[in-house]
Design a protein around this motif. Structure first.
Motif, PDB file in Angstrom:
ATOM      1  N   ASP A 184       6.267   0.907   5.509  1.00 15.77           N
ATOM      2  CA  ASP A 184       5.679   1.488   4.295  1.00 15.77           C
ATOM      3  C   ASP A 184       6.604   2.535   3.671  1.00 15.77           C
ATOM      4  N   GLY A 185       7.241   3.328   4.520  1.00 16.37           N
ATOM      5  CA  GLY A 185       8.125   4.371   4.017  1.00 16.37           C
ATOM      6  C   GLY A 185       9.310   3.798   3.262  1.00 16.37           C
ATOM      7  N   MET A 186       9.948   2.790   3.825  1.00 17.44           N
ATOM      8  CA  MET A 186      11.106   2.181   3.162  1.00 17.44           C
ATOM      9  C   MET A 186      10.683   1.455   1.884  1.00 17.44           C
TER      10      MET A 186
ATOM     11  N   MET B  25     -10.003   3.536   3.161  1.00 14.27           N
ATOM     12  CA  MET B  25      -8.884   2.856   3.828  1.00 14.27           C
ATOM     13  C   MET B  25      -8.023   2.061   2.849  1.00 14.27           C
ATOM     14  N   GLY B  26      -7.753   2.659   1.695  1.00 11.92           N
ATOM     15  CA  GLY B  26      -6.873   1.999   0.743  1.00 11.92           C
ATOM     16  C   GLY B  26      -6.952   2.658  -0.612  1.00 11.92           C
ATOM     17  N   CYS B  27      -6.091   2.218  -1.523  1.00 10.41           N
ATOM     18  CA  CYS B  27      -6.092   2.743  -2.891  1.00 10.41           C
ATOM     19  C   CYS B  27      -6.281   1.572  -3.834  1.00 10.41           C
ATOM     20  N   ASN B  28      -5.829   1.718  -5.076  1.00  9.31           N
ATOM     21  CA  ASN B  28      -5.917   0.586  -5.996  1.00  9.31           C
ATOM     22  C   ASN B  28      -5.059  -0.593  -5.532  1.00  9.31           C
ATOM     23  N   LEU B  29      -4.132  -0.355  -4.625  1.00  6.10           N
ATOM     24  CA  LEU B  29      -3.312  -1.441  -4.084  1.00  6.10           C
ATOM     25  C   LEU B  29      -3.919  -1.988  -2.790  1.00  6.10           C
ATOM     26  N   ALA B  30      -3.983  -1.159  -1.756  1.00  2.83           N
ATOM     27  CA  ALA B  30      -4.393  -1.640  -0.438  1.00  2.83           C
ATOM     28  C   ALA B  30      -5.847  -2.096  -0.388  1.00  2.83           C
TER      29      ALA B  30
ATOM     30  N   ALA C 217       0.852  -1.190   0.000  1.00  2.00           N
ATOM     31  CA  ALA C 217       0.000   0.000   0.000  1.00  2.00           C
ATOM     32  C   ALA C 217       0.884   1.235   0.000  1.00  2.00           C
ATOM     33  N   VAL C 218       0.347   2.328  -0.532  1.00  2.00           N
ATOM     34  CA  VAL C 218       1.155   3.548  -0.611  1.00  2.00           C
ATOM     35  C   VAL C 218       0.462   4.787  -0.050  1.00  2.00           C
TER      36      VAL C 218
END
Length: 403
Positions: free
Chosen positions: A80-82, A130-135, A40-41
């Motif tokens: 997530d940051g790394m 609570m998410g995007c196309n990924l999460a 997720a981003v």
């Protein structure tokens, strides 16, 4: 196989989307198994917005949303940051390999307005759900969360409206016609391509070395960066973009990327299922109106902006300035949602149940339901493709008859 053949076939040429998306699905499964979180981003982008507000003296850490997703540390100390740093590095290395880095400015102010507004709408919608196309989509469905299905269906509808909206005359950029006496010759710069490729290899080696050195002291952080590099290579070389998948389906009838995404989710689901049976907890979110409204906003926003989360990231490092604005809009929109979360969440999210399909239907039943829904989605995509081209063919026949 010689090095030159390998280099040309696998590092310079674009990759086929279907195998790349399936590989991303498998990689995201191992990412979940090793780090305990999912690919997720936008959650991390929201943290970036919160920490920028903290630098400006705003106590964003007191907001309910930041208490939920945690605002501690920095991108260098968060998984997530790394992972996202690794993604940018992988995208940049892959773009350099193919000599695909060039500064390209937006052609009009309309495009900049689209980028910022669309990015903000998409960022707001993604975090509301609570998410995007990924999460909430690519990894949410394989995590057996019902909210991801609500989000996916709403996103598809939102992209349809977005595709129709962006075809309005206001978004048409005037084309300047110029009279020429001969075609411009193609300019090849083999020396530049060689330099770029070498630089890309240096970037790739540096990112891997950074990840491995980090892994010695903080294994999860280092491995997260390694996974991020892999995700970055895949999305840039295969040009994986959910916006293109939906927009192309609605406007041109092309469904290759949409099918690839479904295959990728199917590949990931069985892996996630295996980890869950071993005792890991899937990430389940509220199956409430937030998922539907967020999906509609996200779908509309990504088409208006011209790129989703994965799309804007790899295009930004390729030098397409338009997508820098999309990224800024994403951070602004997600941070805006964090500000309003305490007012919106009781009615739209937190008072609704978190529905785990594996718990609702039993382990085997939840897996079968997920695959049945994925198969239904594939059949709908194929139906739409055939219907679209049948209609186009009928229109051509009528046009010929009137001539």
């Amino acid at each position: 196989m010689t090095w030159q053949h390998f280099k040309q076939a696998y590092l310079i040429k674009f990759w086929s989307p279907a195998p790349a998306v399936i590989a991303a699905g498998i990689l995201s499964t191992y990412y979940f198994g090793i780090t305990g979180t999912f690919w997720a981003v936008t959650g991390e982008f929201t943290r970036w917005g919160g920490q920028l507000l903290q630098l400006a003296g705003v106590h964003a850490e007191e907001w309910g949303y930041y208490k939920l997703i945690h605002l501690d540390g920095s991108p260098l100390t968060r998984i997530d940051g790394m992972m996202i740093i690794g993604m940018f590095g992988g995208c940049f290395a892959a773009a350099l390999w193919a000599n695909n880095v060039k500064l390209r400015l937006p052609r009009s102010r309309i495009r900049i307005a689209q980028a910022v507004a669309g990015g903000m709408i998409a960022g707001f919608g993604a975090r509301l759900a609570m998410g995007c196309n990924l999460a909430a989509f690519f990894t949410g469905i394989p995590q057996f969360s019902l909210h991801a299905w609500f989000f996916a269906i709403a996103t598809a509808i939102g992209t349809w409206f977005g595709a129709r909206f962006t075809l309005l005359p206001i978004f048409r950029i005037p084309v300047k016609m110029q009279k020429v006496s001969a075609a411009s010759p193609l300019t090849q710069k083999p020396e530049q391509a060689k330099r770029r490729f070498r630089l890309g290899m240096l970037v790739f080696i540096a990112m891997v070395a950074w990840a491995l050195l980090t892994a010695f002291n903080q294994p999860k952080l280092g491995l997260a960066m390694l996974f991020g590099v892999g995700f970055g290579l895949l999305i840039e070389r295969a040009q994986i973009c959910f916006t293109s998948a939906f927009r192309d389906m609605w406007i041109t009838g092309r469904t290759y990327m949409a099918k690839a995404i479904i295959f990728g989710m199917a590949a990931s689901a069985i892996g996630i299922f295996s980890y869950v049976q071993l005792g890991m907890e899937p990430k389940i979110m509220w199956a409430g109106p937030n998922a539907v409204i967020g999906g509609l906003l996200f779908g509309f926003g990504i088409v208006l902006a011209g790129g989703c989360e994965t799309g804007w990231m790899y295009r930004a490092v390729e030098g397409q300035v338009h997508y820098w604005w999309v990224g800024l809009g994403n951070v602004l929109g997600s941070t805006l949602l964090a500000y309003f979360w305490d007012d919106l969440s009781p009615a739209l999210a937190t008072h609704w149940d978190k529905v785990n399909l594996l718990a609702a239907f039993g382990p085997l039943g939840g897996l079968l339901v997920t695959y049945a829904l994925l198969f239904a989605a594939l059949m709908l995509v194929i139906f739409w493709e055939k219907r679209f081209f049948r209609q186009k063919e009928a229109q051509l026949m009528r046009a010929k008859e009137t001539v």
